[in-house]
Design an enzyme around this catalytic site. Structure first.
Site, mmCIF file in Angstrom:
data_model
loop_
_atom_site.group_PDB
_atom_site.id
_atom_site.type_symbol
_atom_site.label_atom_id
_atom_site.label_comp_id
_atom_site.label_asym_id
_atom_site.label_seq_id
_atom_site.Cartn_x
_atom_site.Cartn_y
_atom_site.Cartn_z
ATOM 1 N N HIS A 15 29.935 33.336 37.908
ATOM 2 C CA HIS A 15 29.992 34.545 38.730
ATOM 3 C C HIS A 15 30.948 35.556 38.112
ATOM 4 O O HIS A 15 30.676 36.740 38.040
ATOM 5 C CB HIS A 15 30.443 34.146 40.141
ATOM 6 C CG HIS A 15 30.611 35.276 41.097
ATOM 7 N ND1 HIS A 15 29.559 35.986 41.600
ATOM 8 C CD2 HIS A 15 31.729 35.810 41.646
ATOM 9 C CE1 HIS A 15 30.004 36.924 42.424
ATOM 10 N NE2 HIS A 15 31.330 36.843 42.468
ATOM 11 N N HIS A 68 40.430 41.961 40.656
ATOM 12 C CA HIS A 68 41.084 41.460 41.863
ATOM 13 C C HIS A 68 42.190 40.493 41.458
ATOM 14 O O HIS A 68 41.918 39.494 40.795
ATOM 15 C CB HIS A 68 40.075 40.731 42.759
ATOM 16 C CG HIS A 68 39.081 41.651 43.401
ATOM 17 N ND1 HIS A 68 37.970 41.198 44.071
ATOM 18 C CD2 HIS A 68 39.061 43.000 43.484
ATOM 19 C CE1 HIS A 68 37.292 42.239 44.538
ATOM 20 N NE2 HIS A 68 37.927 43.349 44.190
ATOM 21 N N HIS A 71 40.465 38.185 38.424
ATOM 22 C CA HIS A 71 39.085 38.069 37.946
ATOM 23 C C HIS A 71 38.439 39.449 37.930
ATOM 24 O O HIS A 71 39.017 40.422 38.412
ATOM 25 C CB HIS A 71 38.298 37.086 38.820
ATOM 26 C CG HIS A 71 38.262 37.456 40.269
ATOM 27 N ND1 HIS A 71 39.159 36.947 41.185
ATOM 28 C CD2 HIS A 71 37.461 38.298 40.963
ATOM 29 C CE1 HIS A 71 38.893 37.465 42.378
ATOM 30 N NE2 HIS A 71 37.867 38.295 42.268
ATOM 31 N N HIS A 102 35.143 42.312 38.345
ATOM 32 C CA HIS A 102 33.929 42.698 39.075
ATOM 33 C C HIS A 102 33.240 43.863 38.373
ATOM 34 O O HIS A 102 33.881 44.825 37.945
ATOM 35 C CB HIS A 102 34.267 43.092 40.513
ATOM 36 C CG HIS A 102 34.554 41.923 41.391
ATOM 37 N ND1 HIS A 102 33.574 41.103 41.898
ATOM 38 C CD2 HIS A 102 35.726 41.414 41.839
ATOM 39 C CE1 HIS A 102 34.117 40.145 42.636
ATOM 40 N NE2 HIS A 102 35.437 40.310 42.617
ATOM 41 N N THR A 147 35.266 38.456 49.519
ATOM 42 C CA THR A 147 34.021 39.189 49.272
ATOM 43 C C THR A 147 32.830 38.266 49.060
ATOM 44 O O THR A 147 31.721 38.738 48.827
ATOM 45 C CB THR A 147 34.166 40.121 48.055
ATOM 46 O OG1 THR A 147 34.504 39.331 46.913
ATOM 47 C CG2 THR A 147 35.236 41.171 48.302
HETATM 48 ZN ZN ZN Z 1 36.954 39.442 43.643
#
Ligand code: ZN
Length: 262
Positions: free
Chosen positions: A100, A144, A125, A127, A212
């Site tokens: 992910h 984040h 991480h 996004h 999220t």
């Molecule tokens: Zn995140």
């Protein structure tokens, strides 16, 4: 953007839910904090079994929760918020690609102090795109930084990136980003300092949000740095080759106040 407007009268009451719990933090001695940490670890073990039973109910928050993240930051209320004191330190580079996103994990040394509340950095991480928007602007990339206080309060610090100049912190990290499927590992002779990513200006927005992804747990404090950063088009292309589009769409505000530091 900073005009308080008619919603301002509701802000002080609502803000109590996102204010650092200074009184509690000040009253805690070191021994009490250690005991709390131990209790959190034990509670975490005990909570594993309950997760299955409560899974269905928690998943409902993703569709029906009223305090979800990310959001579009519009009409923030300017307030005298506590300054951010970054007590981040270089740490061994430990990372994992979970399919992910790529997560860089930290041991317990890096901390962020907001008012009297101390949060320990757990990981950061990536996004694509950025997730939270500012006045409708969608950012090419977001990071984040997830933190946790001794009492278990979760806090996510958000950095947002536009396409522009090459980002030196990202340039140092990119050669080490792993492909999906590799186990979590530490890169030999390589350190990472979360402070290297921060913008020069330390102004921020704050709102009450959520995880999220499922179970979309609410009660997570969200701090979004106001000053966007930059990454180059080539860096963005490389990130896109490693990480799928993984940002959750912005969620309804549902009357939540967004506060902005002065
Ligand atoms: Zn995140």
């Amino acid at each position: 953007m900073s005009d308080p407007g008619p919603a301002a009268t509701a802000a002080p009451k609502a803000w109590t839910s996102v204010l650092p719990r200074g009184q509690a933090g000040r009253a805690l001695g070191l021994h009490a904090i250690r005991a709390l940490l131990a209790a959190c670890v034990l509670a975490g073990v005990g909570a594993q079994g309950a997760q299955g039973a409560q899974g269905a109910a928690r998943a409902g928050l993703c569709e029906q929760g009223l305090r979800q993240s990310p959001i579009d930051i519009v009409a923030p209320l300017r307030r005298p918020l506590p300054s951010l004191q970054f007590d981040y330190h270089a740490a061994p580079l430990r990372l994992v690609h979970d399919g992910h996103t790529v997560r860089v994990r930290f041991a317990n040394r890096s901390q962020l102090v907001v008012g009297r509340q101390r949060y320990t950095l757990q990981q950061f991480h990536f996004h694509l795109p950025g997730g939270d928007r500012i006045a409708g602007e969608e950012f090419a990339m977001g990071m984040h930084f997830t933190h946790k206080s001794p009492s278990g309060q979760l806090m996510t610090l958000v950095l947002l990136f536009r396409v522009g100049q090459e980002n030196p912190a990202l340039a140092a990290l990119l050669p080490h980003l792993s492909a999906p499927g590799q186990p979590e590992h530490t890169v030999a002779h390589q350190t990472v300092d979360a402070a290297a990513w921060l913008p020069a200006q330390r102004g921020y927005y704050v709102y009450d949000g959520s995880l999220t992804g499922p179970p979309c747990t609410e009660g997570v404090r969200w701090l979004v740095m106001k000053q966007p950063l930059q990454l180059s088009a080539a860096q963005l292309a490389l990130l896109k080759s490693l990480i799928p589009a993984n940002a959750r769409p912005v969620q309804p505000l549902n009357g939540r106040p967004i506060l902005e530091s002065e």
